[in-house]
Structures are given as structure tokens and as C-alpha cells.
Design an enzyme around this catalytic site. Structure first.
Site: not given
Ligand code: PXP
Length: 235
Positions: A6, A8-9, A17, A44, A48-49, A69, A99, A150, A189, A211-212
Site C-alpha cells: 500500500n 498511500d503514505h 509539501r 479516501r 487526504r493522501h 480500497e 486509518t 481481506e 492492517h 503499507g505503513h
Molecule cells: N488493508 C486495508 C483494508 C487497509 O485499509 C489498510 C490501511 O490502508 C491496510 C491493509 C494496510 O494497513 P497498514 O498501513 O497498517 O499496513
């Protein structure tokens, strides 16, 4: 087990910036070149991202599998049908959350969900539902016509010791049940470099979505080289 990344971040950092760097599409390509089986982004409601233009560019660039997503809104339904990711993952979305906080409430939204999902199969887009590791939710996901579930691992990630082992058992049993009903099973997640190992043994889960932890790790592992490169230039 496959890994979907993921990104997103990367966009969160770029947006701090309001400029172009770092580019989530470039990050997606690095993730693919490094072995990721898919790229995940969450468009989203508040953007936001990831922004609409990122999604369009990701669609053109990603060659493995793009997983969008999204919340169950008509706006996102239209965007998904136009963009044609390989997969959509429906998630609950609250404006104020940092999140995604938990699985989709499939019991409450069942009738709307069935209607909402109808156009996706004819469009060739697979549907995944982000649910709590719970057999009733799996039953309803099957009934609604989902291709995948999931399983939400956020609670597992937050717990420790026996409580964590119990949550892992719940995830393992739900994964086996979902697989027995013909669903593909992924999980995600809060998974990170410290808590991922037990998932290697859960063969019913074919992919994890992370992701994170990966983006945070990338910043720390890449920082040394970034500082050295800058010093090379200014010395
Ligand atoms: N799966 C889903 C459905 C999510 O919403 C997210 C967060 O966007 C993730 C996985 C990834 O989570 P994390 O960023 O904590 O790894």
C-alpha cells in the site's frame, strides 16, 4: 505468500509539501520491481493522501495488480468502474479516523452491498470485502458475491501474548472457513516486521496487504544513503 504494498503514505509525505515528490507512482514501480505482487491505494473521500490523478496514473503504470480500497459510495463506484483496477476492496470509512479502524459492517449494509456490487463482475473487476475475522461475515460476503475477503488483522497487531495468540487463532480458523467456501483470502492492517512471521504458517491466506510499516522502514533504511548523497554534492 504474496505481498501487496500500500503506497498511500508516499502520497501523505508528498502532500505535506503540496509538491510532486515523493511520487506514489514511482514508489509503486519500485515495489513491483522488488517483488510485490500488487499495489494498493485507498482513494479516501477527503483525498487526504491518494488523489484522483494518482489513481489514474497508477492505473496506467501498475502491471501486477492494482487494488483500489474504497468506501461504498456512488462516487467511488463510478470512479472504480471508469478506472478498472483488477480489484476493489470495500472498507468502512470515517472522516475523522487516522486509518481504517475495522472491518466492513456487512450485516448492517448487506442489502445496499448486494446492489452496489452488481456492476463489478460484468466489468471484470474482482471484489474484496475487508471484514473482521468472523464466520458470519464470511457467510455474508459469499452470499453478496465477493471474490475475496481481506481479514482485518488490526486487533491482532494491537494485542500481545495470549490475547494475540487467540486473535491469530480466530484469523486462522476464519481463513480456513472462507477458503472452504471458495473465497480467496488475504489479510491486512497493522502488520509489520515484528508480527508478520506467524502468517507464513497460515497457508489459507494467500496474500498480505502492508503499507505503513514498509513505508516507515523505507524512510529509515534510505536515510543514510540520502544524507551521503547530499554530502557528496555539497562537499
Ligand atoms: N488493508 C486495508 C483494508 C487497509 O485499509 C489498510 C490501511 O490502508 C491496510 C491493509 C494496510 O494497513 P497498514 O498501513 O497498517 O499496513
Amino acid at each position: 505468500m504474496r505481498l501487496a504494498v500500500n503506497i498511500d503514505h508516499i502520497a501523505t509525505l508528498r502532500n505535506a509539501r503540496g509538491e510532486q515528490e515523493p511520487d506514489p507512482v514511482a514508489a509503486a514501480l519500485i515495489a513491483e520491481q522488488s517483488g510485490a505482487a500488487g499495489i494498493v491505494c485507498h482513494l479516501r473521500e477527503d483525498r487526504r493522501h491518494i488523489k484522483d490523478n494518482d489513481l489514474a496514473r497508477l492505473r496506467r503504470a501498475v502491471t501486477t495488480k492494482l487494488d483500489l480500497e474504497m468506501a461504498m459510495t456512488t462516487e467511488l463506484q463510478q470512479i472504480a468502474l471508469n478506472t478498472k483496477p483488477e480489484l476493489i476492496t470495500l472498507v468502512p470509512e470515517k472522516r475523522e479516523e487516522l486509518t481504517t479502524e475495522g472491518g466492513f459492517d456487512i450485516v448492517r449494509h448487506f442489502a445496499t452491498l448486494v446492489e452496489f456490487l452488481k456492476p463489478f463482475k460484468p466489468a471484470g473487476i474482482e471484489v474484496s470485502l475487508f471484514i473482521e475475522p468472523d464466520k458470519k461475515a464470511v457467510d455474508l460476503a459469499t452470499e453478496a458475491g465477493a471474490d475475496l475477503v481481506e481479514l482485518h488483522t488490526g486487533l491482532y497487531a494491537l494485542k500481545q501474548g495470549d490475547e494475540q495468540r487467540l486473535e491469530l487463532k480466530r484469523i486462522r480458523e476464519t481463513a480456513a472457513y472462507a477458503k472452504s467456501l471458495g473465497l480467496k483470502v488475504v489479510a491486512g492492517h497493522g502488520l509489520d516486521y515484528h508480527n508478520i512471521a506467524p502468517f507464513k504458517e497460515i497457508t489459507d491466506i494467500e496474500e498480505v496487504s502492508i503499507g505503513h510499516a514498509i513505508i516507515a522502514r523505507a524512510v529509515m533504511t534510505g536515510l543514510e544513503e540520502a544524507v551521503r548523497e547530499m554530502l557528496q554534492i555539497i562537499k
